[in-house]
Design an enzyme around this catalytic site. Sequence first.
Site, PDB file in Angstrom:
ATOM      1  N   ASN A  35      -3.256   5.966  -1.579  1.00 37.65           N
ATOM      2  CA  ASN A  35      -3.114   6.069  -0.115  1.00 37.65           C
ATOM      3  C   ASN A  35      -2.489   7.387   0.337  1.00 37.65           C
ATOM      4  OD1 ASN A  35      -4.396   3.736   0.793  1.00 37.65           O
ATOM      5  ND2 ASN A  35      -2.673   2.501   0.087  1.00 37.65           N
TER       6      ASN A  35
ATOM      7  N   SER B 184       0.822  -1.216   0.000  1.00 36.85           N
ATOM      8  CA  SER B 184       0.000   0.000   0.000  1.00 36.85           C
ATOM      9  C   SER B 184       0.847   1.253   0.000  1.00 36.85           C
ATOM     10  CB  SER B 184      -0.859   0.026   1.265  1.00 36.85           C
ATOM     11  OG  SER B 184      -1.724  -1.061   1.321  1.00 36.85           O
TER      12      SER B 184
ATOM     13  N   GLU C  85      -3.214   0.128  -9.259  1.00 34.44           N
ATOM     14  CA  GLU C  85      -2.206   1.191  -9.324  1.00 34.44           C
ATOM     15  C   GLU C  85      -0.866   0.488  -9.581  1.00 34.44           C
ATOM     16  OE1 GLU C  85      -1.840   3.054  -5.417  1.00 34.44           O
ATOM     17  OE2 GLU C  85      -1.739   5.016  -6.375  1.00 34.44           O
TER      18      GLU C  85
ATOM     19  N   HIS D  21      -0.719  -2.688  -7.215  1.00 34.23           N
ATOM     20  CA  HIS D  21      -1.519  -2.382  -6.024  1.00 34.23           C
ATOM     21  C   HIS D  21      -3.008  -2.487  -6.328  1.00 34.23           C
ATOM     22  CE1 HIS D  21      -2.751   0.798  -2.811  1.00 34.23           C
ATOM     23  NE2 HIS D  21      -2.870  -0.430  -2.355  1.00 34.23           N
TER      24      HIS D  21
HETATM   25  N1  CAA Z   1     -17.066 -10.975  -3.390  1.00 35.52           N
HETATM   26  C1  CAA Z   1     -18.038 -11.005  -4.311  1.00 35.52           C
HETATM   27  N2  CAA Z   1     -18.952 -10.021  -4.476  1.00 35.52           N
HETATM   28  C2  CAA Z   1     -18.845  -8.980  -3.628  1.00 35.52           C
HETATM   29  C3  CAA Z   1     -17.852  -8.883  -2.634  1.00 35.52           C
HETATM   30  C4  CAA Z   1     -16.934  -9.945  -2.544  1.00 35.52           C
HETATM   31  N3  CAA Z   1     -15.907  -9.939  -1.650  1.00 35.52           N
HETATM   32  N4  CAA Z   1     -18.012  -7.712  -1.971  1.00 35.52           N
HETATM   33  C5  CAA Z   1     -19.062  -7.100  -2.543  1.00 35.52           C
HETATM   34  N5  CAA Z   1     -19.578  -7.862  -3.546  1.00 35.52           N
HETATM   35  C6  CAA Z   1     -20.644  -7.532  -4.461  1.00 35.52           C
HETATM   36  C7  CAA Z   1     -22.024  -7.800  -3.913  1.00 35.52           C
HETATM   37  O1  CAA Z   1     -22.450  -9.097  -4.215  1.00 35.52           O
HETATM   38  C8  CAA Z   1     -22.867  -6.735  -4.609  1.00 35.52           C
HETATM   39  O2  CAA Z   1     -23.253  -7.154  -5.900  1.00 35.52           O
HETATM   40  P1  CAA Z   1     -24.567  -6.518  -6.638  1.00 35.52           P
HETATM   41  O3  CAA Z   1     -24.240  -5.093  -6.951  1.00 35.52           O
HETATM   42  O4  CAA Z   1     -24.776  -7.338  -7.850  1.00 35.52           O
HETATM   43  O5  CAA Z   1     -25.673  -6.626  -5.635  1.00 35.52           O
HETATM   44  C9  CAA Z   1     -21.909  -5.578  -4.745  1.00 35.52           C
HETATM   45  O6  CAA Z   1     -20.593  -6.113  -4.682  1.00 35.52           O
HETATM   46  C10 CAA Z   1     -22.108  -4.594  -3.651  1.00 35.52           C
HETATM   47  O7  CAA Z   1     -21.999  -5.284  -2.389  1.00 35.52           O
HETATM   48  P2  CAA Z   1     -22.959  -5.098  -1.135  1.00 35.52           P
HETATM   49  O8  CAA Z   1     -24.348  -4.748  -1.603  1.00 35.52           O
HETATM   50  O9  CAA Z   1     -22.814  -6.254  -0.209  1.00 35.52           O
HETATM   51  O10 CAA Z   1     -22.332  -3.954  -0.327  1.00 35.52           O
HETATM   52  P3  CAA Z   1     -21.979  -2.541  -0.795  1.00 35.52           P
HETATM   53  O11 CAA Z   1     -22.948  -2.003  -1.797  1.00 35.52           O
HETATM   54  O12 CAA Z   1     -21.729  -1.787   0.433  1.00 35.52           O
HETATM   55  O13 CAA Z   1     -20.575  -2.744  -1.522  1.00 35.52           O
HETATM   56  C11 CAA Z   1     -18.288  -2.492  -1.304  1.00 35.52           C
HETATM   57  C12 CAA Z   1     -19.488  -3.283  -0.862  1.00 35.52           C
HETATM   58  C13 CAA Z   1     -18.034  -2.759  -2.791  1.00 35.52           C
HETATM   59  C14 CAA Z   1     -17.106  -2.997  -0.499  1.00 35.52           C
HETATM   60  C15 CAA Z   1     -18.571  -0.964  -1.078  1.00 35.52           C
HETATM   61  O14 CAA Z   1     -19.006  -0.759   0.223  1.00 35.52           O
HETATM   62  C16 CAA Z   1     -17.374  -0.105  -1.341  1.00 35.52           C
HETATM   63  O15 CAA Z   1     -17.046   0.223  -2.481  1.00 35.52           O
HETATM   64  N6  CAA Z   1     -16.684   0.310  -0.235  1.00 35.52           N
HETATM   65  C17 CAA Z   1     -15.463   1.101  -0.333  1.00 35.52           C
HETATM   66  C18 CAA Z   1     -14.329   0.180  -0.693  1.00 35.52           C
HETATM   67  C19 CAA Z   1     -13.044   0.920  -0.875  1.00 35.52           C
HETATM   68  O16 CAA Z   1     -12.925   2.127  -0.774  1.00 35.52           O
HETATM   69  N7  CAA Z   1     -11.990   0.143  -1.155  1.00 35.52           N
HETATM   70  C20 CAA Z   1     -10.673   0.693  -1.295  1.00 35.52           C
HETATM   71  C21 CAA Z   1      -9.996   0.711   0.053  1.00 35.52           C
HETATM   72  S1  CAA Z   1      -8.380   1.419  -0.041  1.00 35.52           S
HETATM   73  C22 CAA Z   1      -7.449   0.181  -0.662  1.00 35.52           C
HETATM   74  O17 CAA Z   1      -7.887  -0.895  -0.948  1.00 35.52           O
HETATM   75  C23 CAA Z   1      -6.000   0.476  -0.828  1.00 35.52           C
HETATM   76  C24 CAA Z   1      -5.131   0.215   0.366  1.00 35.52           C
HETATM   77  O18 CAA Z   1      -3.925   0.014   0.130  1.00 35.52           O
HETATM   78  C25 CAA Z   1      -5.599   0.268   1.747  1.00 35.52           C
HETATM   79  P1  NAD Z   2      -3.867  -9.570   6.114  1.00 36.13           P
HETATM   80  O1  NAD Z   2      -3.392  -9.309   7.480  1.00 36.13           O
HETATM   81  O2  NAD Z   2      -5.323  -9.803   5.866  1.00 36.13           O
HETATM   82  O3  NAD Z   2      -3.099 -10.831   5.477  1.00 36.13           O
HETATM   83  C1  NAD Z   2      -1.706 -10.973   5.466  1.00 36.13           C
HETATM   84  C2  NAD Z   2      -1.406 -12.457   5.319  1.00 36.13           C
HETATM   85  O4  NAD Z   2       0.001 -12.615   5.064  1.00 36.13           O
HETATM   86  C3  NAD Z   2      -1.712 -13.273   6.576  1.00 36.13           C
HETATM   87  O5  NAD Z   2      -2.559 -14.365   6.227  1.00 36.13           O
HETATM   88  C4  NAD Z   2      -0.346 -13.763   7.066  1.00 36.13           C
HETATM   89  O6  NAD Z   2      -0.396 -15.062   7.632  1.00 36.13           O
HETATM   90  C5  NAD Z   2       0.444 -13.765   5.768  1.00 36.13           C
HETATM   91  N1  NAD Z   2       1.899 -13.634   5.939  1.00 36.13           N
HETATM   92  C6  NAD Z   2       2.565 -12.770   6.750  1.00 36.13           C
HETATM   93  N2  NAD Z   2       3.896 -12.914   6.587  1.00 36.13           N
HETATM   94  C7  NAD Z   2       4.061 -13.886   5.636  1.00 36.13           C
HETATM   95  C8  NAD Z   2       5.196 -14.462   5.011  1.00 36.13           C
HETATM   96  N3  NAD Z   2       6.444 -14.087   5.324  1.00 36.13           N
HETATM   97  N4  NAD Z   2       5.006 -15.427   4.076  1.00 36.13           N
HETATM   98  C9  NAD Z   2       3.757 -15.828   3.737  1.00 36.13           C
HETATM   99  N5  NAD Z   2       2.633 -15.302   4.290  1.00 36.13           N
HETATM  100  C10 NAD Z   2       2.795 -14.346   5.231  1.00 36.13           C
HETATM  101  O7  NAD Z   2      -3.359  -8.335   5.230  1.00 36.13           O
HETATM  102  P2  NAD Z   2      -4.024  -7.693   3.937  1.00 36.13           P
HETATM  103  O8  NAD Z   2      -5.015  -6.681   4.364  1.00 36.13           O
HETATM  104  O9  NAD Z   2      -4.403  -8.771   2.998  1.00 36.13           O
HETATM  105  O10 NAD Z   2      -2.776  -6.873   3.363  1.00 36.13           O
HETATM  106  C11 NAD Z   2      -1.735  -7.525   2.678  1.00 36.13           C
HETATM  107  C12 NAD Z   2      -0.955  -6.503   1.869  1.00 36.13           C
HETATM  108  O11 NAD Z   2      -1.841  -5.824   0.953  1.00 36.13           O
HETATM  109  C13 NAD Z   2      -0.296  -5.400   2.711  1.00 36.13           C
HETATM  110  O12 NAD Z   2       0.904  -5.030   2.100  1.00 36.13           O
HETATM  111  C14 NAD Z   2      -1.329  -4.268   2.620  1.00 36.13           C
HETATM  112  O13 NAD Z   2      -0.776  -3.004   2.836  1.00 36.13           O
HETATM  113  C15 NAD Z   2      -1.804  -4.420   1.176  1.00 36.13           C
HETATM  114  N6  NAD Z   2      -3.133  -3.896   0.891  1.00 36.13           N
HETATM  115  C16 NAD Z   2      -4.118  -3.992   1.825  1.00 36.13           C
HETATM  116  C17 NAD Z   2      -5.381  -3.495   1.516  1.00 36.13           C
HETATM  117  C18 NAD Z   2      -6.495  -3.597   2.509  1.00 36.13           C
HETATM  118  O14 NAD Z   2      -7.541  -2.955   2.307  1.00 36.13           O
HETATM  119  N7  NAD Z   2      -6.374  -4.377   3.568  1.00 36.13           N
HETATM  120  C19 NAD Z   2      -5.619  -2.907   0.265  1.00 36.13           C
HETATM  121  C20 NAD Z   2      -4.587  -2.858  -0.684  1.00 36.13           C
HETATM  122  C21 NAD Z   2      -3.327  -3.336  -0.348  1.00 36.13           C
END
Ligand code: CAA
Ligand code: NAD
Length: 284
Positions: free
Chosen positions: A191, A120, A153, A141
Amino acid sequence: MAEIKTIGVVGGGQMGSGIAQLAAVNGVDVWLLDTDANALTRATKAISSSIQRLVSKGHLSQAIGTDALRRLRCTSKLEDLHSADVIIEAIVESENVKKSLFSELDKIAKVSAILASNTSSISITRLAATTNRPHQVIGMHFMNPPPIMKLVEIIRGADTSDDTFNATKVLAERFGKTVICSQDYSGFIVNRILMPMINEAFYALYTGVATKEDIDTGMKLGTNHPMGPLELADFIGLDVCLSIMKVLHVGLGDNKYAPCPLLVRYVDAGHLGKKQVSIIYPCI
Ligand code: CAA
Ligand code: NAD
């Protein structure tokens, strides 16, 4: 590069399992590796139920769903990833742990394999420097949940080659994703912008600006976000959010990225969010 037939995914948590699912439903054979056997059991269940959900909603045919499950193999042995054309790392967001894995992957992966990280925020250049193939290391990403979110990304490290970039872009597009490209700076694009917002939501809660419900409702209805920032932090994992804020803070060298003490306190207490047991932001 020849067509990608097999990928390895390291880390079977919420991201790794979603990436493995995405690859398998798009006709790629997948090795999913985790050091924790329970994580692999949870991943297999999550993938099955997600595929079933997509099939029942008509987004996926039953035949493709069944084929995807057949393409997926789980392992705890790094050597099994030797057949992979691309290995996507999705383990814990820690630079040292990822560096040590990249150096191991470099030893077991076939010479032509691309090593991609789903990090991330962490420098792709520094992960690449632990290998003897920095031109074949790249950031790929995915967003959470990978089967649903439309973006990937891509981050080039200092030495990433054009061939590696093009093959990664083609793979992301084969998965149905739109690609954006970021320079290799802490937190990349998404992020860099998202996490300070989430951190600020914690500061708003911490300093008593509003209740958690009003903070989330404000951003959901006021700015049309699908989830409020606190709900989204719960969904991403508070440990992941904190790790990213620390990388931004150190990497960009500005105090405006200092993690909110309340976020730190939740993680210290082991309240990590939905992947563990969803927290309702109690006052601790
Ligand atoms: N597997 C299969 N289908 C899924 C699913 C999954 N894991 N999650 C959601 N769905 C499907 C549902 O079946 C549903 O399908 P329909 O439109 O056909 O009904 C649709 O997706 C929407 O799901 P829900 O109705 O259950 O719930 P929702 O409308 O709240 O959507 C969500 C769920 C898509 C997660 C939505 O809440 C959302 O977009 N949330 C924000 C997610 C976001 O911002 N993600 C990025 C985070 S940042 C990141 O990832 C980067 C990082 O490094 C941290
Ligand atoms: P998580 O905690 O759900 O899963 C991490 C997994 O990695 C665990 O099952 C753990 O057992 C395994 N693990 C740890 N060390 C290991 C190793 N040395 N060898 C093999 N397996 C190992 O974490 P996550 O949320 O899936 O995040 C994983 C990566 O993806 C991170 O780099 C995170 O920043 C990135 N990411 C997370 C998100 C999010 O929304 N959570 C979104 C995009 C990217």
